[in-house]
Design a protein around this motif. Structure first.
Motif, PDB file in Angstrom:
ATOM      1  N   THR A   3       0.805  -1.094   0.089  1.00 27.26           N
ATOM      2  CA  THR A   3       0.109  -0.273  -0.076  1.00 27.26           C
ATOM      3  C   THR A   3       0.831   1.195  -0.116  1.00 27.26           C
ATOM      4  N   SER A   4       0.379   2.596  -0.591  1.00 27.73           N
ATOM      5  CA  SER A   4       1.040   3.552  -0.800  1.00 27.73           C
ATOM      6  C   SER A   4       0.403   4.881  -0.218  1.00 27.73           C
ATOM      7  N   LYS A   5       0.944   5.654   0.451  1.00 27.54           N
ATOM      8  CA  LYS A   5       0.079   6.608   1.136  1.00 27.54           C
ATOM      9  C   LYS A   5      -0.296   7.777  -0.383  1.00 27.54           C
ATOM     10  N   ASP A  38       5.194   5.381   2.151  1.00 31.08           N
ATOM     11  CA  ASP A  38       4.946   6.728   2.438  1.00 31.08           C
ATOM     12  C   ASP A  38       6.193   7.605   1.982  1.00 31.08           C
ATOM     13  N   SER A  39       6.182   8.161   0.787  1.00 31.37           N
ATOM     14  CA  SER A  39       7.372   8.948   0.435  1.00 31.37           C
ATOM     15  C   SER A  39       7.075  10.449   0.325  1.00 31.37           C
ATOM     16  N   SER A  40       8.165  11.267   0.832  1.00 31.85           N
ATOM     17  CA  SER A  40       8.142  12.725   0.676  1.00 31.85           C
ATOM     18  C   SER A  40       8.652  13.246  -0.800  1.00 31.85           C
ATOM     19  N   VAL A  41       9.041  12.275  -1.524  1.00 31.18           N
ATOM     20  CA  VAL A  41      10.007  12.678  -2.786  1.00 31.18           C
ATOM     21  C   VAL A  41       8.726  13.023  -4.124  1.00 31.18           C
ATOM     22  N   PRO A  42       8.710  14.103  -4.305  1.00 32.86           N
ATOM     23  CA  PRO A  42       7.686  14.391  -5.276  1.00 32.86           C
ATOM     24  C   PRO A  42       7.890  13.425  -6.489  1.00 32.86           C
ATOM     25  N   THR A  43       6.895  12.938  -7.227  1.00 37.59           N
ATOM     26  CA  THR A  43       7.120  11.870  -8.206  1.00 37.59           C
ATOM     27  C   THR A  43       7.264  12.630  -9.635  1.00 37.59           C
ATOM     28  N   GLY A  44       8.293  12.003 -10.336  1.00 40.55           N
ATOM     29  CA  GLY A  44       8.548  12.546 -11.629  1.00 40.55           C
ATOM     30  C   GLY A  44       9.188  13.852 -11.791  1.00 40.55           C
ATOM     31  N   THR A 102       1.876  -1.014 -13.140  1.00 40.89           N
ATOM     32  CA  THR A 102       1.435  -0.182 -11.895  1.00 40.89           C
ATOM     33  C   THR A 102       2.740   0.260 -11.042  1.00 40.89           C
ATOM     34  N   TRP A 103       2.544   1.051 -10.093  1.00 43.18           N
ATOM     35  CA  TRP A 103       3.792   1.455  -9.444  1.00 43.18           C
ATOM     36  C   TRP A 103       4.368   0.180  -8.525  1.00 43.18           C
ATOM     37  N   ALA A 104       3.517  -0.703  -8.464  1.00 43.59           N
ATOM     38  CA  ALA A 104       4.231  -1.946  -7.714  1.00 43.59           C
ATOM     39  C   ALA A 104       4.974  -2.437  -8.629  1.00 43.59           C
ATOM     40  N   ASP A 105       5.108  -2.206  -9.916  1.00 48.70           N
ATOM     41  CA  ASP A 105       6.424  -3.051 -10.554  1.00 48.70           C
ATOM     42  C   ASP A 105       7.744  -2.504  -9.921  1.00 48.70           C
ATOM     43  N   TYR A 106       7.916  -1.325  -9.284  1.00 49.43           N
ATOM     44  CA  TYR A 106       9.079  -0.949  -8.810  1.00 49.43           C
ATOM     45  C   TYR A 106       9.423  -1.889  -7.668  1.00 49.43           C
ATOM     46  N   VAL A 107       8.531  -2.085  -7.020  1.00 51.61           N
ATOM     47  CA  VAL A 107       8.834  -2.828  -5.755  1.00 51.61           C
ATOM     48  C   VAL A 107       8.819  -4.391  -6.193  1.00 51.61           C
ATOM     49  N   GLY A 127      12.412  14.499 -11.151  1.00 48.23           N
ATOM     50  CA  GLY A 127      13.925  14.542 -11.416  1.00 48.23           C
ATOM     51  C   GLY A 127      14.551  14.304 -10.063  1.00 48.23           C
ATOM     52  N   LEU A 128      13.770  14.085  -8.918  1.00 47.08           N
ATOM     53  CA  LEU A 128      14.404  14.002  -7.663  1.00 47.08           C
ATOM     54  C   LEU A 128      14.416  12.547  -7.140  1.00 47.08           C
ATOM     55  N   SER A 129      14.332  11.788  -8.176  1.00 51.31           N
ATOM     56  CA  SER A 129      14.291  10.194  -8.073  1.00 51.31           C
ATOM     57  C   SER A 129      13.426   9.576  -6.854  1.00 51.31           C
ATOM     58  N   SER A 130      12.178   9.618  -7.111  1.00 52.15           N
ATOM     59  CA  SER A 130      11.284   8.964  -6.141  1.00 52.15           C
ATOM     60  C   SER A 130      11.359   7.641  -6.261  1.00 52.15           C
ATOM     61  N   SER A 131      11.681   7.249  -7.506  1.00 50.98           N
ATOM     62  CA  SER A 131      11.553   5.787  -7.810  1.00 50.98           C
ATOM     63  C   SER A 131      12.772   4.788  -7.513  1.00 50.98           C
ATOM     64  N   ALA A 132      14.053   5.753  -7.294  1.00 49.78           N
ATOM     65  CA  ALA A 132      15.080   4.989  -6.564  1.00 49.78           C
ATOM     66  C   ALA A 132      14.770   4.945  -5.002  1.00 49.78           C
TER      67      ALA A 132
HETATM   68  P1  ADP Z   1      11.415   9.961 -10.481  1.00 46.91           P
HETATM   69  O1  ADP Z   1      12.285   8.882 -10.005  1.00 46.91           O
HETATM   70  O2  ADP Z   1      12.229  11.216 -11.304  1.00 46.91           O
HETATM   71  O3  ADP Z   1      10.386  10.904  -9.359  1.00 46.91           O
HETATM   72  P2  ADP Z   1      10.167   8.117 -12.135  1.00 46.91           P
HETATM   73  O4  ADP Z   1       9.262   8.273 -13.458  1.00 46.91           O
HETATM   74  O5  ADP Z   1      11.345   7.468 -12.329  1.00 46.91           O
HETATM   75  O6  ADP Z   1      10.357   9.711 -11.698  1.00 46.91           O
HETATM   76  O7  ADP Z   1       9.350   7.345 -10.939  1.00 46.91           O
HETATM   77  C1  ADP Z   1       8.030   7.806 -10.607  1.00 46.91           C
HETATM   78  C2  ADP Z   1       7.213   6.684 -10.159  1.00 46.91           C
HETATM   79  O8  ADP Z   1       7.716   5.940  -9.089  1.00 46.91           O
HETATM   80  C3  ADP Z   1       5.886   7.014 -10.038  1.00 46.91           C
HETATM   81  O9  ADP Z   1       5.030   6.982 -10.951  1.00 46.91           O
HETATM   82  C4  ADP Z   1       5.344   5.385  -9.229  1.00 46.91           C
HETATM   83  O10 ADP Z   1       4.995   4.657 -10.061  1.00 46.91           O
HETATM   84  C5  ADP Z   1       6.741   5.168  -8.373  1.00 46.91           C
HETATM   85  N1  ADP Z   1       6.716   5.882  -7.182  1.00 46.91           N
HETATM   86  C6  ADP Z   1       7.418   6.881  -6.568  1.00 46.91           C
HETATM   87  N2  ADP Z   1       7.175   7.175  -5.443  1.00 46.91           N
HETATM   88  C7  ADP Z   1       6.258   6.318  -5.127  1.00 46.91           C
HETATM   89  C8  ADP Z   1       5.117   6.131  -3.886  1.00 46.91           C
HETATM   90  N3  ADP Z   1       5.166   7.067  -2.807  1.00 46.91           N
HETATM   91  N4  ADP Z   1       4.296   5.085  -3.876  1.00 46.91           N
HETATM   92  C9  ADP Z   1       4.077   4.484  -4.995  1.00 46.91           C
HETATM   93  N5  ADP Z   1       4.699   4.614  -6.007  1.00 46.91           N
HETATM   94  C10 ADP Z   1       5.666   5.558  -6.150  1.00 46.91           C
END
Ligand code: ADP
Ligand code: MG
Length: 367
Positions: A54-56, A104-110, A77-82, A112-117
């Motif tokens: 689950t993600s906030k 629960d992430s405080s990194v804004p997505t997309g 879906t976002w689950a792919d990263y996990v 360029g601050l790497s929410s994905s990593a």
């Molecule tokens: P960036 O890494 O620059 O923020 P990306 O496109 O590489 O952008 O990654 C963003 C993607 O990572 C989101 O679209 C989502 O699928 C996943 N993601 C990031 N943060 C979260 C989160 N808090 N919960 C679920 N998925 C997340």
């Protein structure tokens, strides 16, 4: 009375790249810092033999039976990263335990601050639990998850910065040897990040194109494993035989690697004007040779360079939106924020988010 389930809490930071853009997948140099915003994962044991996510920030309560993970395919879906990370952990021979990962992430997505990593690395720690892997393997397994499962042909920078971040220091990473040197950020400058609040759709397809264009450029240099190995002289001698686009892409990569090396020297010398100048050169190269900037980012950089106390400014991250990183004299930061915000709003009718970041620690267990 039943005991509350034991929750383990892991944190992995986002990152901002000071210089060295689009060089990581060319085996070159980058210089990110880990930042104070990041992804928190709280993991608890569950009865059902599955991984539950689950993600906030993102909708969905997604569950994957443990015995299906090794063979699972991308969900889109976002689950792919996990789950990409989960697959890599299985491939390394570790077992996955039935668990719920609350994200629960405080990194804004997309941006360029790497929410994905941040998501990958914190999830990897949560899924590994007491199974330890060397830090560089942690970064690599997360990178493989993004490349092979999510399908984004990224370099190692984001995951490496999230794992190896240190307070007060930037990381000069050699993406070939995956080793780094810690770089002091001189007193007398703050790192101010301005979010353009735009993300152009072009982003991910253009990223793939750039990776391909670099390969095309490299094909002119038989025997060279990566653009990192091509010198400026070699590029100049071959230029007449190359098409314009691969030539410009290679020029960016080769000069950007040199800029990172010069930025390191300038940082060690406390030479803020030189650091700033190199940042601006990096931006111009990304704008004209690599063509990954956009009008909003260009206007943020052009505006920043007219404001007092700004040493340098450039887009940061993959491009086509996201953020700029600015090196600003601390005495001028308040005025800088007011001015850049007002002028960007006037021009684009968007309020930029502004963050002051100092280099922060890398991924860790919190409790
Ligand atoms: P960036 O890494 O620059 O923020 P990306 O496109 O590489 O952008 O990654 C963003 C993607 O990572 C989101 O679209 C989502 O699928 C996943 N993601 C990031 N943060 C979260 C989160 N808090 N919960 C679920 N998925 C997340
Ligand atoms: Mg990313």
């Amino acid at each position: 009375m039943a005991r509350a389930p034991r929750i383990k809490h892991y944190h992995a930071p986002g990152r901002v790249n000071l210089i060295g853009e689009h060089t990581d997948y060319n085996a070159g140099f980058v210089m990110p810092i880990a930042i104070a915003v990041g992804c928190d994962v709280r993991v608890s044991s569950i009865r059902k033999k599955e991984i539950r996510l689950t993600s906030k920030q993102f909708a969905g309560d997604l569950s994957f039976p443990l015995n299906s993970i090794a063979d699972m395919t991308k969900t889109g879906t976002w689950a792919d990263y996990v789950m990409g990370v989960a697959k890599e952990i299985l491939a390394l021979g570790f077992e996955l335990k039935p668990s719920h990962l609350a994200i629960d992430s405080s990194v804004p997505t997309g941006s360029g601050l790497s929410s994905s990593a941040a998501l990958e690395v914190s999830s990897a720690l949560a899924l590994l639990g007491d199974n330890e892997v060397p830090k560089v393997e942690l970064a690599r397994l997360c990178q493989r998850a993004e490349r092979e499962f999510v399908g984004m042909p990224c370099g190692i920078m984001d995951q490496y910065a999230s794992v190896f971040g240190e307070a007060h220091k930037a990381i000069m990473l050699d993406c070939r040897s995956t080793t780094h040197k810690l770089v002091p950020i001189p007193d007398g400058a703050e790192i101010v990040v301005v979010n353009s609040m735009v993300k152009h759709e072009l982003g991910s397809s253009a990223y793939r194109n750039r990776v391909a264009e670099c390969q095309q450029a490299l094909s002119h240099f038989p025997g060279k494993p990566a653009l990192r190995d091509v010198t400026l002289g070699e590029l100049e001698r071959t230029a007449a035989k190359m098409e314009e686009i691969p030539l410009a892409r290679a020029r960016h990569v080769i000069l950007e690697d040199l800029r990172v090396e010069n930025f390191l020297v300038a940082a060690e010398d406390g030479d803020l004007p030189m650091m700033g100048k190199l940042m601006v050169e990096s931006h111009r190269s990304l704008q004209h040779d690599y063509e990954v900037s956009c009008e909003e980012l260009d206007s943020l950089v052009d505006t920043a360079l007219t404001i007092d106390g700004v040493f340098g400014s450039r887009m940061t991250g993959g491009g086509f939106g996201g953020c700029t990183v600015n090196l600003v004299d601390p005495e001028f930061v308040d005025a800088f924020e007011r001015e850049i915000s007002a002028r960007y709003q006037e021009q684009w009718k968007l309020t930029p988010a502004i963050y002051r970041f100092s280099p922060s620690a890398g991924a860790r267990r919190v409790e």
